[in-house]
Write a protein that holds these residues in place. Structure first.
Motif, short mmCIF file in Angstrom:
data_model
loop_
_atom_site.label_atom_id
_atom_site.label_comp_id
_atom_site.label_asym_id
_atom_site.label_seq_id
_atom_site.Cartn_x
_atom_site.Cartn_y
_atom_site.Cartn_z
N ARG A 126 -10.53 36.64 -11.19
CA ARG A 126 -11.32 35.30 -10.77
C ARG A 126 -11.72 35.84 -9.22
NH1 ARG A 126 -14.46 32.86 -8.88
NH2 ARG A 126 -14.67 30.61 -8.99
N ASP A 178 -5.51 25.14 -17.17
CA ASP A 178 -5.78 25.76 -15.90
C ASP A 178 -6.91 25.02 -14.93
OD1 ASP A 178 -4.27 28.10 -16.46
OD2 ASP A 178 -5.77 29.15 -17.43
N TYR A 182 -10.73 28.28 -12.64
CA TYR A 182 -10.67 29.41 -13.82
C TYR A 182 -11.24 29.14 -15.09
CZ TYR A 182 -7.05 30.75 -10.40
OH TYR A 182 -6.53 31.18 -9.28
N TYR A 188 -16.18 34.88 -12.73
CA TYR A 188 -15.21 35.74 -12.34
C TYR A 188 -15.76 37.10 -11.77
CZ TYR A 188 -11.21 33.38 -14.66
OH TYR A 188 -10.32 32.56 -15.10
#
Length: 218
Positions: A126, A178, A182, A188
């Protein structure tokens, strides 16, 4: 600290803590663990593909972090493999404790919990940073594979073939629980991701030479 030396390559001669949170802020505990994933046993994953051993790379300790973060000489890019770092003096883990790295100590059981490993991988993908497994004086590669395959049955293969940086594979690691940061693999910073294994054991098995790039620290 040894002086910086130019990177050289040589033929393979021998057969054979503190961590960062996923987001980058330093934390004594690192990414939080949540026990074994569902309490299930590891499933057998396909054997990671092997190739012919590559020439080993030798460099100074201060060159390891640039290798993992920038790869300016394209050593990792050209080899298409992640580094297996042989560090006889044990300097690298100490240096990495003060770097922007997700560092997992293999001999610390809580660091090897599947959820801890999953979040270290996700955090590194990430936010574009290295994740490093410190194996101490041993070769714990097989054990690490087992721990990773508890997260996803093909995770070892995904990581070693670098498929893990592709969006469809990142999504296999994301859970509905999450944090929102994320949830979307499109955001990412996967180009900055790298993975490494560090050991002070000087002997490297033929199996490891066939899967990874051996980097010896002078």
């Amino acid at each position: 600290m040894p002086p910086k030396k130019p990177t050289t390559t040589k033929a393979a001669a021998k057969p054979a803590g503190k961590t960062l949170t996923p987001g980058g802020a330093k934390s004594k505990g690192g990414a939080k663990g949540a026990g074994l994933a569902g309490g299930t046993k590891a499933k057998s994953a396909a054997e990671p593909p092997k190739g012919p051993p590559l020439p080993e790379v030798t460099m100074g300790a201060k060159q390891i972090m640039p290798l993992l973060t920038k790869d300016t000489e394209e050593i990792l890019k050209k080899s298409q493999r992640w580094p297996y770092i042989v560090d006889p003096n044990g300097l690298i883990p100490r240096l990495l404790q003060y770097s922007d790295v997700n560092l997992l100590e293999v001999m610390v059981s809580e660091h090897m919990e599947p959820e801890r490993i999953r979040m270290a991988l996700l955090g590194s993908l990430r936010y574009g940073k290295p994740v490093v497994f410190d194996m101490g004086e041993l070769d714990m590669f097989s054990a690490i594979n087992e721990f990773m395959d508890r997260i996803h049955p093909d995770l070892t293969n995904m990581v070693l073939t670098k498929k893990v940086i592709e969006e469809e594979y990142i999504e296999k690691l994301i859970k509905s629980t999450d944090d929102p940061d994320y949830k979307n693999a499109m955001f990412y910073q996967k180009d900055g991701f790298s993975l490494a294994f560090v050991t002070s054991k000087e002997e490297v098995s033929d199996d490891m030479k066939s899967k990874m790039l051996v980097v010896r620290v002078e």
